[in-house]
Scaffold this active site. Structure first.
Site, PDB file in Angstrom:
ATOM      1  N   LEU A 138       0.858  -1.177   0.000  1.00 53.50           N
ATOM      2  CA  LEU A 138       0.000   0.000   0.000  1.00 53.50           C
ATOM      3  C   LEU A 138       0.896   1.228   0.000  1.00 53.50           C
ATOM      4  O   LEU A 138       1.971   1.225   0.622  1.00 53.50           O
ATOM      5  CB  LEU A 138      -0.897   0.030   1.244  1.00 53.50           C
ATOM      6  CG  LEU A 138      -1.950  -1.067   1.381  1.00 53.50           C
ATOM      7  CD1 LEU A 138      -2.666  -0.941   2.720  1.00 53.50           C
ATOM      8  CD2 LEU A 138      -2.960  -1.018   0.236  1.00 53.50           C
ATOM      9  N   ASP A 139       0.466   2.288  -0.672  1.00 54.45           N
ATOM     10  CA  ASP A 139       1.227   3.538  -0.639  1.00 54.45           C
ATOM     11  C   ASP A 139       1.374   4.023   0.795  1.00 54.45           C
ATOM     12  O   ASP A 139       0.535   3.719   1.658  1.00 54.45           O
ATOM     13  CB  ASP A 139       0.517   4.616  -1.467  1.00 54.45           C
ATOM     14  CG  ASP A 139       0.480   4.284  -2.950  1.00 54.45           C
ATOM     15  OD1 ASP A 139       1.316   3.477  -3.395  1.00 54.45           O
ATOM     16  OD2 ASP A 139      -0.387   4.834  -3.655  1.00 54.45           O
ATOM     17  N   LYS A 140       2.407   4.793   1.030  1.00 59.78           N
ATOM     18  CA  LYS A 140       2.703   5.277   2.379  1.00 59.78           C
ATOM     19  C   LYS A 140       1.480   5.886   3.057  1.00 59.78           C
ATOM     20  O   LYS A 140       1.174   5.577   4.210  1.00 59.78           O
ATOM     21  CB  LYS A 140       3.824   6.315   2.327  1.00 59.78           C
ATOM     22  CG  LYS A 140       4.134   6.966   3.667  1.00 59.78           C
ATOM     23  CD  LYS A 140       5.177   8.064   3.537  1.00 59.78           C
ATOM     24  CE  LYS A 140       5.406   8.763   4.866  1.00 59.78           C
ATOM     25  NZ  LYS A 140       6.367   9.884   4.752  1.00 59.78           N
ATOM     26  N   THR A 142      -1.708   5.573   2.275  1.00 59.45           N
ATOM     27  CA  THR A 142      -2.947   4.806   2.167  1.00 59.45           C
ATOM     28  C   THR A 142      -3.031   3.871   3.362  1.00 59.45           C
ATOM     29  O   THR A 142      -2.058   3.199   3.701  1.00 59.45           O
ATOM     30  CB  THR A 142      -2.978   3.994   0.863  1.00 59.45           C
ATOM     31  OG1 THR A 142      -2.942   4.891  -0.254  1.00 59.45           O
ATOM     32  CG2 THR A 142      -4.230   3.141   0.781  1.00 59.45           C
TER      33      THR A 142
END
Length: 317
Positions: A138-140, A142
């Site tokens: 997951l993106d930082k 998110t």
């Protein structure tokens, strides 16, 4: 087969005739990068109808592909005792609820403080697994659910589920603008030609599909539930921007912020204090690597996203 080596057999779709071999394999195997596909083709680890082909070879469709995916050397990431929100754990898998602001794994300039570092402290045996057993990210900024393998068997099984798109990941997002209903975005995604930190829709990118449905509509914003059919970097963020509805708070793809009208001072402070993309991985569904049982987990919206919805609902109530 060598220990810890993944073997994959597949047939190239007939309708993909004329496409480059490396691009098509990268599309069919979303968790294997195009550069790794090219590397494996060069090393003879991928055979097409029993033959070694060039990455640029155009396919006819219907060819049988056999792929051996040897493990990479485990990353030498350090273990750190950091808080983990554990949703489920057994001998094979670990399901975590990642907080916003935490990187999934170390990268340039960020050797520690990541989810991977915390996983290694909680599961020391994962030091023997590629990427500490983390099979998707997951993106930082998110938040939400992701699964970690605790054994090599589980890692291979989960990787295959991702490749076959039998692992389902659903998200909740707050976007700018008023949408009238659900839909689908099918648009290829690749690296931005001028800004290497960004992704963009481009004709030579990798196939990407996002399905979305409307959950709640506000005067200038819309709450969506989204389902990934592929797992490209920044996929939801790029696709939503592409159709003119970027995520609220997105510092990279969000564009000019749209503020709800008529907010009082307190509500305005809450709105402006939100400084990440309004995206949460709320549901994860997969087949358990041990017995194939269908499992699903859900995660409630974090407090900061609930705060935005409270502001919007108060405004329209």
């Amino acid at each position: 087969m060598e220990a810890d080596t993944t073997e994959i057999a597949l047939v190239l779709p007939e309708e993909k005739a004329g496409e480059r071999l490396d691009s098509l394999l990268a599309e069919l195997l979303p968790e294997v990068s195009r550069s790794r596909i090219q590397e494996l083709l060069g090393a003879g680890e991928i055979l097409v109808n029993g033959e070694k082909l060039r990455p640029s070879q155009r396919v006819q469709g219907g060819e049988a592909v056999y792929l051996r995916l040897p493990p990479r050397e485990p990353e030498h990431w350090r273990a750190e005792k950091l808080p983990l929100q554990i949703v489920h754990e057994d001998e094979e898998i670990l399901v975590l609820d990642k907080i916003a602001g935490m990187l999934t794994h170390p990268g340039a300039g960020h050797p520690g403080g990541t989810l991977a570092n915390a996983v290694l402290a909680h599961c020391p045996g994962n030091s023997k697994l590629p990427r500490a057993g983390i099979v998707h990210r997951l993106d930082k900024d998110t938040s939400g659910l992701l699964v970690v393998a605790k054994t090599e068997h589980a890692r291979q099984d989960l990787t295959e589920q991702l490749a076959e798109r039998s692992m389902h990941r659903e998200y909740i997002a707050l976007v700018q603008g008023v949408m009238t209903g659900g839909g689908r975005v099918e648009a290829p995604i690749g690296r931005h030609s001028q800004d290497r930190l960004r992704m963009t829709v481009r004709s030579d990118g990798r196939f990407a599909r996002t399905d979305y449905r409307l959950l709640e509509r506000f005067p200038r914003h819309t709450l969506l539930r989204l389902r990934l059919a592929t797992g490209r970097t920044h996929q939801i963020r790029v696709h939503m921007r592409h159709i003119g509805h970027p995520l609220v708070g997105d510092p990279v793809y969000g564009g000019r912020s749209i503020v709800p009208p008529g907010l009082d001072a307190a509500a305005l402070v809450t709105w402006r204090a939100f400084r990440r993309q309004a995206l949460h991985a709320w549901r994860l569904e997969l087949e358990h690597p041990a017995d194939g049982e269908l499992c699903a987990w859900e995660s409630p919206l974090p407090a900061d996203m609930e705060g935005l919805l409270t502001v919007l609902r108060h405004r329209v109530s």
